[in-house]
Design an enzyme around this catalytic site. Sequence first.
Site, short mmCIF file in Angstrom:
data_model
loop_
_atom_site.label_atom_id
_atom_site.label_comp_id
_atom_site.label_asym_id
_atom_site.label_seq_id
_atom_site.Cartn_x
_atom_site.Cartn_y
_atom_site.Cartn_z
N SER A 38 -10.12 23.77 1.19
CA SER A 38 -11.28 24.22 2.12
C SER A 38 -11.18 25.62 2.48
CB SER A 38 -11.29 23.51 3.21
OG SER A 38 -9.93 23.57 3.95
N ASP A 39 -10.17 26.48 2.38
CA ASP A 39 -9.92 27.85 2.98
C ASP A 39 -8.86 28.53 1.91
OD1 ASP A 39 -9.05 25.95 5.18
OD2 ASP A 39 -7.49 27.61 4.80
N GLY A 83 -7.95 12.53 7.02
CA GLY A 83 -7.66 12.96 8.67
C GLY A 83 -8.56 12.46 9.55
N ARG A 141 -14.83 10.94 8.85
CA ARG A 141 -14.96 10.93 7.44
C ARG A 141 -14.41 9.82 6.64
NH1 ARG A 141 -15.41 14.91 3.68
NH2 ARG A 141 -15.08 16.69 4.96
N1 HPA Z 1 -3.26 25.10 7.26
C1 HPA Z 1 -3.89 26.28 6.96
N2 HPA Z 1 -5.21 26.23 6.22
C2 HPA Z 1 -5.58 25.04 6.00
C3 HPA Z 1 -4.84 23.79 6.45
C4 HPA Z 1 -3.66 23.66 6.95
O1 HPA Z 1 -2.72 22.88 7.31
N3 HPA Z 1 -5.53 22.80 5.87
C5 HPA Z 1 -6.64 23.26 5.46
N4 HPA Z 1 -6.72 24.46 5.64
#
Ligand code: HPA
Length: 241
Positions: A209-210, A21, A25
């Site tokens: 990532s989360d 994106g 990067r």
């Molecule tokens: N939505 C929620 N959390 C996220 C997203 C997303 O699009 N991308 C990376 N973490």
Amino acid sequence: MATAHIAAEPGDFAPAVLMPGDPRRAERIARTLMPDARLVTDVRGMLGFTGTVDGKPLSVLGSGMGMPSITIYAHELFAQFGVQRIIRVGTAGGISPQVGLGDVIVAVGAHTDSNMNQQRLAGLHFSAVASFELVRAAADAAVAGALDGQPTHIGMIMSHDHFYLPNSDPGWLPRLAQYGVLGVEMEAAALFGVAAEFGKQALAVLTVSDLLFDTAAQMTSDERETRFAGALRLALAAAHC
Ligand code: HPA
């Protein structure tokens, strides 16, 4: 000939393009993978590079955030620059209880709340799926140990339009998880739609990532980079399969 959003010439892009994106990067990926990387476009700061990896041509171009943005770039790459396959390399929020921070998701398909694909086919509920050949190449690379034990999940994701939606139904995330959806991101469903329109190939390889059910879970920046490097190895295997 340059297009509205890509200032490059025919032949400037390789048949396979990796799309993160973030354009910065894209630059880091290009400089890390390809000592011979050259800048081929920078319209609106959306940096694109072409070079070779182990003698095989590769391009990397930022997609921006969201389905309209990736649709514009993917359309122009397929329609005007001879691109045959696009592999999104990005991040996702994990929603399945099986998915941990830093895990890799290879998306076989993407549910969506966007109607971009429905607009293509007069309201039909289009099933946005990845290229089987590319999924198989990424999966084979994972099985062969490309990720050094980093967990890899192969399955469905959800591409949503709103990153911030305060009034959304709080039940939809658990319901999606119950239906086996691994994670949430914002581009893949549209990318798969454009690839179908042009009869080309697409894939999304995502690093978690989360975790949407555990907002305290965080990765250090070192972890982010090493985990992202793992996903990149799978994406490269698909790019050059
Ligand atoms: N939505 C929620 N959390 C996220 C997203 C997303 O699009 N991308 C990376 N973490």
